[in-house]
Design a protein around this motif. Structure first.
Motif, mmCIF file in Angstrom:
data_model
loop_
_atom_site.group_PDB
_atom_site.id
_atom_site.type_symbol
_atom_site.label_atom_id
_atom_site.label_comp_id
_atom_site.label_asym_id
_atom_site.label_seq_id
_atom_site.Cartn_x
_atom_site.Cartn_y
_atom_site.Cartn_z
ATOM 1 N N ALA A 7 0.837 -1.204 0.000
ATOM 2 C CA ALA A 7 0.000 0.000 0.000
ATOM 3 C C ALA A 7 0.869 1.250 0.000
ATOM 4 O O ALA A 7 1.884 1.318 0.706
ATOM 5 C CB ALA A 7 -0.901 0.001 1.233
ATOM 6 N N VAL A 8 0.463 2.234 -0.789
ATOM 7 C CA VAL A 8 1.124 3.536 -0.812
ATOM 8 C C VAL A 8 0.144 4.557 -0.252
ATOM 9 O O VAL A 8 -1.011 4.621 -0.698
ATOM 10 C CB VAL A 8 1.503 3.937 -2.258
ATOM 11 N N VAL A 9 0.585 5.338 0.711
ATOM 12 C CA VAL A 9 -0.277 6.380 1.278
ATOM 13 C C VAL A 9 0.426 7.719 1.105
ATOM 14 O O VAL A 9 1.492 7.956 1.689
ATOM 15 C CB VAL A 9 -0.574 6.136 2.776
ATOM 16 N N THR A 10 -0.147 8.607 0.296
ATOM 17 C CA THR A 10 0.442 9.939 0.176
ATOM 18 C C THR A 10 -0.026 10.777 1.374
ATOM 19 O O THR A 10 -1.147 10.595 1.871
ATOM 20 C CB THR A 10 0.053 10.631 -1.152
ATOM 21 N N GLY A 11 0.853 11.632 1.842
ATOM 22 C CA GLY A 11 0.517 12.391 3.048
ATOM 23 C C GLY A 11 0.319 11.467 4.239
ATOM 24 O O GLY A 11 -0.426 11.792 5.168
ATOM 25 N N GLY A 12 1.023 10.332 4.225
ATOM 26 C CA GLY A 12 0.820 9.325 5.278
ATOM 27 C C GLY A 12 1.687 9.525 6.506
ATOM 28 O O GLY A 12 1.721 8.681 7.389
ATOM 29 N N ALA A 13 2.384 10.659 6.561
ATOM 30 C CA ALA A 13 3.296 10.883 7.685
ATOM 31 C C ALA A 13 2.563 11.153 8.989
ATOM 32 O O ALA A 13 3.121 10.960 10.070
ATOM 33 C CB ALA A 13 4.223 12.056 7.364
ATOM 34 N N GLN A 14 1.333 11.600 8.893
ATOM 35 C CA GLN A 14 0.595 11.971 10.112
ATOM 36 C C GLN A 14 -0.897 12.020 9.786
ATOM 37 O O GLN A 14 -1.307 11.797 8.651
ATOM 38 C CB GLN A 14 1.067 13.331 10.631
ATOM 39 N N GLY A 15 -1.697 12.310 10.820
ATOM 40 C CA GLY A 15 -3.126 12.542 10.606
ATOM 41 C C GLY A 15 -3.869 11.329 10.041
ATOM 42 O O GLY A 15 -3.599 10.187 10.409
ATOM 43 N N ILE A 16 -4.794 11.605 9.151
ATOM 44 C CA ILE A 16 -5.662 10.568 8.586
ATOM 45 C C ILE A 16 -4.843 9.503 7.843
ATOM 46 O O ILE A 16 -5.081 8.302 7.976
ATOM 47 C CB ILE A 16 -6.679 11.220 7.612
ATOM 48 N N GLY A 17 -3.885 9.954 7.055
ATOM 49 C CA GLY A 17 -3.080 9.022 6.254
ATOM 50 C C GLY A 17 -2.299 8.064 7.133
ATOM 51 O O GLY A 17 -2.230 6.858 6.860
ATOM 52 N N TYR A 18 -1.726 8.588 8.213
ATOM 53 C CA TYR A 18 -0.971 7.716 9.116
ATOM 54 C C TYR A 18 -1.911 6.697 9.770
ATOM 55 O O TYR A 18 -1.573 5.513 9.890
ATOM 56 C CB TYR A 18 -0.218 8.505 10.197
ATOM 57 N N ALA A 19 -3.084 7.149 10.190
ATOM 58 C CA ALA A 19 -4.041 6.228 10.834
ATOM 59 C C ALA A 19 -4.393 5.087 9.878
ATOM 60 O O ALA A 19 -4.416 3.913 10.269
ATOM 61 C CB ALA A 19 -5.302 6.985 11.253
ATOM 62 N N ALA A 20 -4.631 5.425 8.610
ATOM 63 C CA ALA A 20 -4.959 4.386 7.621
ATOM 64 C C ALA A 20 -3.764 3.460 7.405
ATOM 65 O O ALA A 20 -3.922 2.231 7.318
ATOM 66 C CB ALA A 20 -5.375 5.033 6.301
ATOM 67 N N ALA A 21 -2.564 4.037 7.336
ATOM 68 C CA ALA A 21 -1.350 3.232 7.121
ATOM 69 C C ALA A 21 -1.167 2.237 8.264
ATOM 70 O O ALA A 21 -0.861 1.060 8.042
ATOM 71 C CB ALA A 21 -0.136 4.145 7.012
ATOM 72 N N ASP B 292 9.743 10.246 8.323
ATOM 73 C CA ASP B 292 10.711 9.341 8.973
ATOM 74 C C ASP B 292 10.173 8.867 10.321
ATOM 75 O O ASP B 292 10.319 7.693 10.681
ATOM 76 C CB ASP B 292 12.068 10.041 9.148
ATOM 77 N N ARG B 293 9.531 9.774 11.063
ATOM 78 C CA ARG B 293 8.953 9.373 12.361
ATOM 79 C C ARG B 293 7.838 8.338 12.150
ATOM 80 O O ARG B 293 7.715 7.373 12.898
ATOM 81 C CB ARG B 293 8.355 10.597 13.084
ATOM 82 N N ALA B 294 7.034 8.557 11.107
ATOM 83 C CA ALA B 294 5.921 7.621 10.833
ATOM 84 C C ALA B 294 6.468 6.235 10.514
ATOM 85 O O ALA B 294 5.964 5.224 11.017
ATOM 86 C CB ALA B 294 5.079 8.139 9.667
ATOM 87 N N VAL B 295 7.510 6.194 9.682
ATOM 88 C CA VAL B 295 8.074 4.890 9.308
ATOM 89 C C VAL B 295 8.718 4.215 10.516
ATOM 90 O O VAL B 295 8.589 2.999 10.711
ATOM 91 C CB VAL B 295 9.051 5.057 8.123
ATOM 92 N N ALA B 296 9.361 5.008 11.381
ATOM 93 C CA ALA B 296 9.943 4.430 12.605
ATOM 94 C C ALA B 296 8.827 3.840 13.472
ATOM 95 O O ALA B 296 8.952 2.735 14.018
ATOM 96 C CB ALA B 296 10.718 5.504 13.370
ATOM 97 N N SER B 297 7.731 4.559 13.562
ATOM 98 C CA SER B 297 6.614 4.098 14.383
ATOM 99 C C SER B 297 5.977 2.828 13.784
ATOM 100 O O SER B 297 5.653 1.877 14.505
ATOM 101 C CB SER B 297 5.623 5.259 14.486
ATOM 102 N N LEU B 298 5.823 2.792 12.459
ATOM 103 C CA LEU B 298 5.274 1.591 11.806
ATOM 104 C C LEU B 298 6.230 0.409 12.003
ATOM 105 O O LEU B 298 5.800 -0.711 12.293
ATOM 106 C CB LEU B 298 5.056 1.847 10.304
ATOM 107 N N SER B 299 7.535 0.679 11.875
ATOM 108 C CA SER B 299 8.524 -0.405 12.013
ATOM 109 C C SER B 299 8.482 -0.992 13.416
ATOM 110 O O SER B 299 8.616 -2.205 13.589
ATOM 111 C CB SER B 299 9.937 0.109 11.708
ATOM 112 N N ARG B 300 8.292 -0.128 14.420
ATOM 113 C CA ARG B 300 8.201 -0.636 15.799
ATOM 114 C C ARG B 300 7.019 -1.595 15.970
ATOM 115 O O ARG B 300 7.019 -2.435 16.850
ATOM 116 C CB ARG B 300 8.073 0.532 16.803
ATOM 117 N N ARG B 301 5.996 -1.442 15.113
ATOM 118 C CA ARG B 301 4.846 -2.355 15.181
ATOM 119 C C ARG B 301 5.092 -3.607 14.349
ATOM 120 O O ARG B 301 4.188 -4.423 14.163
ATOM 121 C CB ARG B 301 3.581 -1.648 14.650
ATOM 122 N N GLY B 302 6.283 -3.706 13.738
ATOM 123 C CA GLY B 302 6.595 -4.887 12.930
ATOM 124 C C GLY B 302 6.120 -4.766 11.490
ATOM 125 O O GLY B 302 6.042 -5.762 10.760
ATOM 126 N N ILE B 303 5.808 -3.529 11.068
ATOM 127 C CA ILE B 303 5.294 -3.310 9.709
ATOM 128 C C ILE B 303 6.462 -2.945 8.788
ATOM 129 O O ILE B 303 7.295 -2.105 9.146
ATOM 130 C CB ILE B 303 4.252 -2.168 9.720
#
Ligand SMILES: NC(=O)c1ccc[n+]([C@@H]2O[C@H](COP(=O)([O-])OP(=O)(O)OC[C@H]3O[C@@H](n4cnc5c(N)ncnc54)[C@H](O)[C@@H]3O)[C@@H](O)[C@H]2O)c1
Length: 273
Positions: free
Chosen positions: A31-45, A66-77
């Motif tokens: 999945a690709v999420v544009t504007g996925g760094a925060q807000g609605i996009g991050y929640a969907a990601a 970068d913070r979003a990807v670090a946070s996703l990685s911590r969840r094993g994503i």
């Protein structure tokens, strides 16, 4: 201005944090999420990632991405950040080349990157701002769509979810540029849905009302304006980003099979169509 972090608890959704994040199965999906760094996009990601998807976050805010990807990685994503302005077509192309090199293909595209703007009547809206709204919300989505659709047709599967706004259905006084651009994105989705209807590639659009993200603060929207728009919502409150994330995840999933070119409203009752 109301803002919440992505970790803030959503009191409107029941269950534990894990249960609230349980969405459809996305095992093996990219999945690709544009504007996925925060807000609605991050929640969907996060919801799609928790369901098994690999994620590419396309966002021009490098630190937030970068913070979003670090946070996703911590969840094993499995997640990748690409620092891209969606209005810049060569950069968008190169980002999708990187995504295909890393993940092989794209199954899901969420066109969510967006900005609001100061409150002005149409006739006082500077031409550059009017153009910028169309560049981000219509051209940005179009560039990404052009990148993914041929591959989706080839494999016979795809889900495209565009994030517009109730403003694109109803118009907001003082928000003509944003409203017109979001209306453009709605019409683009309707056409795309019809074009792809026999290809097993579904394209739909979400129309949120007000959501407790930082978009208003980032776009110079005043507290007074924020309150005026919230007062239009029959539910009497703004949505939490997770509430939109769940809707996007459903529309992006293979649970959706017979709906395309369609508008999914999430405006707390402001629009009932
Ligand atoms: N929050 C609301 O009340 C609300 C209501 C209706 C619609 N929307 C729409 O939802 C979408 C997400 O908004 P949000 O509230 O989560 O906002 P947000 O500001 O929290 O997130 C938007 C993200 O998009 C990114 N972005 C903006 N322009 C970009 C560009 N040109 N290229 C790449 N990235 C870009 C930002 O850096 C940010 O990370 C937007 O399209 C917005 O218009 C939001």
């Amino acid at each position: 201005m109301t803002t919440t972090t992505n970790d803030a608890r959503n009191e409107h959704m029941t269950g534990t944090d894990d249960e609230r994040h349980r969405g459809p199965d996305f095992s093996g999906r990219v999945a690709v999420v544009t504007g996925g760094a925060q807000g609605i996009g991050y929640a969907a990601a996060e919801i799609m990632g928790d369901g098994g998807a690999a994620l590419a976050i396309l966002d021009w805010d490098k630190d937030a991405a970068d913070r979003a990807v670090a946070s996703l990685s911590r969840r094993g994503i499995r997640a990748l950040a690409l620092h891209v302005d969606v209005t810049d077509q060569p950069s968008v192309k190169s980002a999708f080349d990187d995504i295909r090199a890393r993940f092989g293909r794209v199954d899901i595209l969420v066109n969510n990157a967006g900005v609001a703007g100061p409150n002005r009547p149409v006739w006082e809206t500077p031409p550059d701002f009017m153009r910028r709204m169309f560049e981000v919300h219509v051209m940005g989505a179009y560039h990404c769509i052009a990148e993914v659709v041929p591959g989706m047709i080839d494999v016979g599967y795809g889900r495209i979810v565009n994030v517009a706004s109730v403003a694109g259905k109803e118009g907001n006084a003082g928000g003509g540029a944003y409203s017109a651009a979001k209306a453009g994105l709605i019409a683009l989705t309707k056409s795309l849905g019809k074009e792809l209807a026999r290809k097993d590639v579904l394209a739909n659009v979400i129309t949120p009302g007000m959501v407790t993200t930082g978009i208003g603060a980032r776009s110079g929207v005043s507290d007074e304006r924020n309150q005026q728009l919230t007062a239009l919502i029959p539910m009497g409150r703004q949505a939490h980003p997770d509430e939109l994330g769940q809707l996007i995840a459903f529309v992006a999933s293979d649970r959706l099979t017979f709906t395309t070119g369609s508008v999914f409203d999430a405006s707390g009752g402001r629009a009932t169509y």
